[in-house]
Design a protein around this motif. Sequence first.
Motif, mmCIF file in Angstrom:
data_model
loop_
_atom_site.group_PDB
_atom_site.id
_atom_site.type_symbol
_atom_site.label_atom_id
_atom_site.label_comp_id
_atom_site.label_asym_id
_atom_site.label_seq_id
_atom_site.Cartn_x
_atom_site.Cartn_y
_atom_site.Cartn_z
ATOM 1 N N VAL A 72 1.385 -1.446 -0.050
ATOM 2 C CA VAL A 72 -0.187 -0.269 0.366
ATOM 3 C C VAL A 72 0.787 1.259 0.156
ATOM 4 N N ASN A 73 1.055 2.354 -0.954
ATOM 5 C CA ASN A 73 1.812 2.998 -1.226
ATOM 6 C C ASN A 73 1.897 3.998 -0.127
ATOM 7 N N ALA A 74 0.189 4.844 -0.503
ATOM 8 C CA ALA A 74 -0.256 5.757 0.571
ATOM 9 C C ALA A 74 -0.033 5.240 2.326
ATOM 10 N N LYS A 75 0.192 3.862 2.492
ATOM 11 C CA LYS A 75 1.301 3.973 3.854
ATOM 12 C C LYS A 75 2.195 3.780 3.824
ATOM 13 N N ASN A 76 3.117 3.417 2.813
ATOM 14 C CA ASN A 76 4.681 2.888 2.644
ATOM 15 C C ASN A 76 4.952 1.812 3.723
ATOM 16 N N THR A 77 4.273 0.499 2.831
ATOM 17 C CA THR A 77 4.397 -0.348 3.853
ATOM 18 C C THR A 77 3.838 -2.041 2.891
ATOM 19 N N VAL A 78 4.471 -2.777 3.038
ATOM 20 C CA VAL A 78 4.758 -3.556 2.076
ATOM 21 C C VAL A 78 4.551 -5.312 3.035
ATOM 22 N N TYR A 79 3.602 -6.089 3.032
ATOM 23 C CA TYR A 79 3.577 -7.212 4.045
ATOM 24 C C TYR A 79 3.465 -7.850 3.440
ATOM 25 N N LEU A 80 3.645 -9.248 3.843
ATOM 26 C CA LEU A 80 3.353 -10.689 3.623
ATOM 27 C C LEU A 80 2.948 -11.633 4.419
ATOM 28 N N GLN A 81 1.783 -11.851 3.904
ATOM 29 C CA GLN A 81 0.390 -12.870 4.402
ATOM 30 C C GLN A 81 1.272 -14.226 3.715
ATOM 31 N N MET A 82 1.446 -15.479 5.547
ATOM 32 C CA MET A 82 2.035 -16.408 5.091
ATOM 33 C C MET A 82 0.732 -17.281 5.561
ATOM 34 N N ASN A 83 0.647 -18.293 4.761
ATOM 35 C CA ASN A 83 -0.330 -18.801 5.055
ATOM 36 C C ASN A 83 -0.057 -20.151 5.178
ATOM 37 N N SER A 84 -0.649 -21.422 5.786
ATOM 38 C CA SER A 84 -0.323 -22.965 5.434
ATOM 39 C C SER A 84 1.588 -22.626 6.102
ATOM 40 N N LEU A 85 1.461 -22.688 7.701
ATOM 41 C CA LEU A 85 3.163 -22.376 7.793
ATOM 42 C C LEU A 85 3.874 -23.234 7.549
ATOM 43 N N LYS A 86 4.398 -23.776 7.318
ATOM 44 C CA LYS A 86 5.684 -24.894 8.146
ATOM 45 C C LYS A 86 7.013 -24.763 8.657
ATOM 46 N N PRO A 87 7.546 -25.841 9.954
ATOM 47 C CA PRO A 87 8.700 -25.418 10.767
ATOM 48 C C PRO A 87 9.859 -25.401 9.816
ATOM 49 N N GLU A 88 9.638 -25.620 8.345
ATOM 50 C CA GLU A 88 11.041 -24.973 7.261
ATOM 51 C C GLU A 88 10.331 -24.009 7.290
ATOM 52 N N ASP A 89 10.049 -22.949 7.041
ATOM 53 C CA ASP A 89 8.984 -21.587 6.721
ATOM 54 C C ASP A 89 10.377 -20.601 8.281
ATOM 55 N N THR A 90 10.614 -21.096 9.484
ATOM 56 C CA THR A 90 11.215 -21.098 10.592
ATOM 57 C C THR A 90 12.340 -19.754 10.371
ATOM 58 N N ALA A 91 12.514 -18.680 10.233
ATOM 59 C CA ALA A 91 13.657 -17.701 9.849
ATOM 60 C C ALA A 91 13.598 -16.607 10.678
ATOM 61 N N VAL A 92 14.803 -16.264 9.841
ATOM 62 C CA VAL A 92 14.470 -14.084 10.752
ATOM 63 C C VAL A 92 13.976 -13.841 8.655
ATOM 64 N N TYR A 93 12.960 -12.732 9.032
ATOM 65 C CA TYR A 93 12.338 -12.434 7.258
ATOM 66 C C TYR A 93 12.551 -11.271 7.807
ATOM 67 N N TYR A 94 13.294 -10.427 6.389
ATOM 68 C CA TYR A 94 13.752 -9.058 6.144
ATOM 69 C C TYR A 94 13.066 -8.590 4.473
ATOM 70 N N CYS A 95 12.974 -7.332 5.020
ATOM 71 C CA CYS A 95 12.632 -6.891 3.334
ATOM 72 C C CYS A 95 13.330 -6.518 3.677
ATOM 73 N N ALA A 96 13.641 -5.536 2.366
ATOM 74 C CA ALA A 96 14.465 -5.009 1.256
ATOM 75 C C ALA A 96 14.275 -3.687 0.309
ATOM 76 N N ALA A 97 14.580 -2.748 -0.099
ATOM 77 C CA ALA A 97 14.038 -1.953 -1.091
ATOM 78 C C ALA A 97 15.369 -2.568 -2.617
ATOM 79 N N HIS A 98 14.840 -2.840 -4.097
ATOM 80 C CA HIS A 98 15.563 -2.856 -4.879
ATOM 81 C C HIS A 98 16.704 -1.762 -5.783
ATOM 82 N N GLY A 99 17.606 -2.560 -5.611
ATOM 83 C CA GLY A 99 18.078 -1.110 -6.880
ATOM 84 C C GLY A 99 18.843 -1.481 -7.701
#
Length: 122
Positions: A72-99
């Motif tokens: 939502v650019n008006a909110k300067n926010t990006v989201y990641l909806q994660m469903n059906s999570l698995k143990p192998e999804d365990t991690a530190v999650y980072y957002c980043a801006a592409h250059g």
Amino acid sequence: VQLQASGGGLVQAGGSLRLSCAASGRTFSSYVMGWFRQAPGKEREFVAMINWSGGTTYYADSVKGRFTISRVNAKNTVYLQMNSLKPEDTAVYYCAAHGGGSYLDTRSYNYWGLGTLVTVSS
């Protein structure tokens, strides 16, 4: 641009979480944004990307069909909806801006937020 990810936590397998990445700066809407993750002892890996308008998205095969990236650019926010999570999804999650360069390569992203930990129990 400064980025701050939030929304991580502990969830049981099969559950859902929504991560948010809040950005500062007026140029947020011009950036392709990505989500990456890093599990203990592993390299940081690509999860998903979204173009400036939200009209184009791309996912790693491991999360395709389970995760959804949006912005939502008006909110300067990006989201990641994660469903059906698995143990192998365990991690530190980072957002980043592409250059520039490959969307899958961490070296193509100029700005990184502090990560948020997602733990999925079995």
